[in-house]
Design a protein around this motif. Structure first.
Motif, PDB file in Angstrom:
ATOM      1  N   HIS A 135      43.437  32.977   4.595  1.00 48.46           N
ATOM      2  CA  HIS A 135      43.675  33.804   5.784  1.00 48.46           C
ATOM      3  C   HIS A 135      43.210  35.236   5.564  1.00 48.46           C
ATOM      4  N   ALA A 180      39.782  38.379   6.762  1.00 45.54           N
ATOM      5  CA  ALA A 180      40.553  38.822   7.936  1.00 45.54           C
ATOM      6  C   ALA A 180      39.927  40.052   8.581  1.00 45.54           C
ATOM      7  N   TYR A 184      52.797  38.215  14.841  1.00 44.03           N
ATOM      8  CA  TYR A 184      51.750  39.124  15.310  1.00 44.03           C
ATOM      9  C   TYR A 184      52.243  40.572  15.270  1.00 44.03           C
ATOM     10  N   GLU A 211      50.747  27.506   8.369  1.00 46.48           N
ATOM     11  CA  GLU A 211      49.513  27.861   9.069  1.00 46.48           C
ATOM     12  C   GLU A 211      49.779  28.709  10.327  1.00 46.48           C
ATOM     13  N   ALA A 244      48.665  32.601  10.592  1.00 40.08           N
ATOM     14  CA  ALA A 244      47.556  32.893  11.500  1.00 40.08           C
ATOM     15  C   ALA A 244      47.952  34.001  12.478  1.00 40.08           C
ATOM     16  N   ASP A 245      49.182  33.923  12.995  1.00 43.64           N
ATOM     17  CA  ASP A 245      49.674  34.905  13.958  1.00 43.64           C
ATOM     18  C   ASP A 245      49.822  36.283  13.291  1.00 43.64           C
ATOM     19  N   THR A 296      48.342  37.354  10.523  1.00 40.31           N
ATOM     20  CA  THR A 296      47.040  37.883  10.114  1.00 40.31           C
ATOM     21  C   THR A 296      46.287  38.442  11.318  1.00 40.31           C
ATOM     22  N   ARG A 297      46.420  37.784  12.470  1.00 43.31           N
ATOM     23  CA  ARG A 297      45.744  38.268  13.667  1.00 43.31           C
ATOM     24  C   ARG A 297      46.298  39.650  14.069  1.00 43.31           C
TER      25      ARG A 297
END
Ligand code: ADP
Ligand code: MG
Length: 311
Positions: A10, A14, A60, A97, A101-102, A104-105
């Motif tokens: 991730h 990034a 996020y 995951e 993912a959230d 890292t975004r």
């Protein structure tokens, strides 16, 4: 160990490679060039779930805020951000995951907005989600804006609405939805303004623990006092509708705004107002008498200042 390879996957790509970076994520250390005539400016902030953000905050927002609070510290020195390092202590329940993912975004989007690269970090497991972000930036030699330069007669300014995040937190803690949740979860560091104030501001701090307490740091570092008119502190319409004492409580003693508080010689204030694309707000002036004196629309008043206490 497989979740750690997931984590590197991730984080590895990034963010965009910065021109200063020679070696980024993947080796024992990152290696960066220091631009000529610049000084390195560095800071670190630790965020603990349940203490610095509600435990159910989405990934996020956590990713965004962990970066934002550090870029805000760089902004408060007038520095141009360059890179971050991320220390991550992750409970098993979040090492999946979807959460990664959230998270890292959230981190990557604010990094992209301010041209910041994630150049490294460390990852461990722990019971409580804890993040430590180290931020690096640069400032032209000798031009960092400290807390210690405010002079008697200077105008005290803030960069925008104060108290929104504290008001949002009070609504959330009371169990209601807040129209200002974004101010609490997704603060926008005043990175551009911080740099624009180089050569103008005599003193500066970012407001993380409440305007009263944080302005107090400028006053003690500069060995001066301040006279603030509470009626002049910009507030969102939802705060303007509150009883004064409640509004002032959020504005002076609430935290998490990440606006800048800075002092300007009178002439610089006029120049900047004409030059800057966004308004800045004069809320008072620096005086010789120590301490913080308060007015409400010109009339002296008493209001207890007590910012966020960590201990
Ligand atoms: P070491 O054991 O030498 O400390 P690690 O296995 O911890 O190395 O890390 C390998 C690489 O992954 C390093 O370049 C490190 O900076 C990077 N890294 C590890 N965790 C993070 C993280 N949370 N965020 C960004 N980079 C990370
Ligand atoms: Mg390591």
């Amino acid at each position: 160990m497989s979740e750690f390879s997931l984590i590197y996957q991730h984080f590895q790509n990034a963010t965009q490679r910065h021109t200063y970076t020679d070696i980024g994520i993947g080796d024992d250390c990152a290696v960066s060039a220091v631009p000529a005539d610049m000084q390195l400016v560095s800071c670190v902030d630790v965020l603990v779930a349940g203490r610095h953000f509600p435990i159910d905050t989405r990934g996020y927002a956590i990713g965004h805020k962990a970066v934002a609070v550090n870029l805000s510290d760089l902004a408060a020195m007038g520095a141009t951000p360059y890179a971050i390092l991320l220390g991550l202590s992750l409970p098993q329940s979040l090492a999946n995951e979807a959460w990664l993912a959230d998270f890292t975004r959230g981190m990557a989007e604010i990094c992209r907005q301010f041209n910041v690269e994630l150049i490294g970090g460390d990852t461990t497991r722990s019971e409580v989600l804890t993040l430590s972000v180290t931020a690096l930036g640069f400032v032209p030699h000798g031009q960092a804006i400290t807390r210690g330069g405010a002079q008697v007669g200077d105008i005290i300014c803030v960069s925008g609405d104060i108290g929104s995040a504290s008001f949002a937190l009070s609504e959330i803690l009371a169990g209601t939805k807040s129209a200002l949740q974004h101010a609490l979860d997704l603060p926008i560091p005043q990175v551009t303004l911080g740099q624009q104030l180089r050569g103008f501001a005599s003193g500066m701090i970012d407001i993380s623990d409440g305007l009263g307490q944080d302005l107090g740091h400028i006053l003690s570092a500069s060995q001066v006092g301040a006279l603030i008119d509470l009626a002049k502190i910009p507030a969102h319409a939802l705060l303007q509708a509150l009883p004064k004492q409640v509004r002032w409580q959020h504005q002076m003693n609430g935290g998490d705004d990440y606006q800048l508080c800075f002092t300007l010689p009178k002439k610089a204030f006029a120049t900047l107002q004409a030059m800057l694309p966004h308004p800045i707000y004069a809320i008072g002036k620096i005086v010789a008498k120590p301490g913080l004196s308060l007015l409400d629309g010109g009339r002296p008043i008493d209001f207890p200042i007590q910012g966020y206490q960590h201990f």
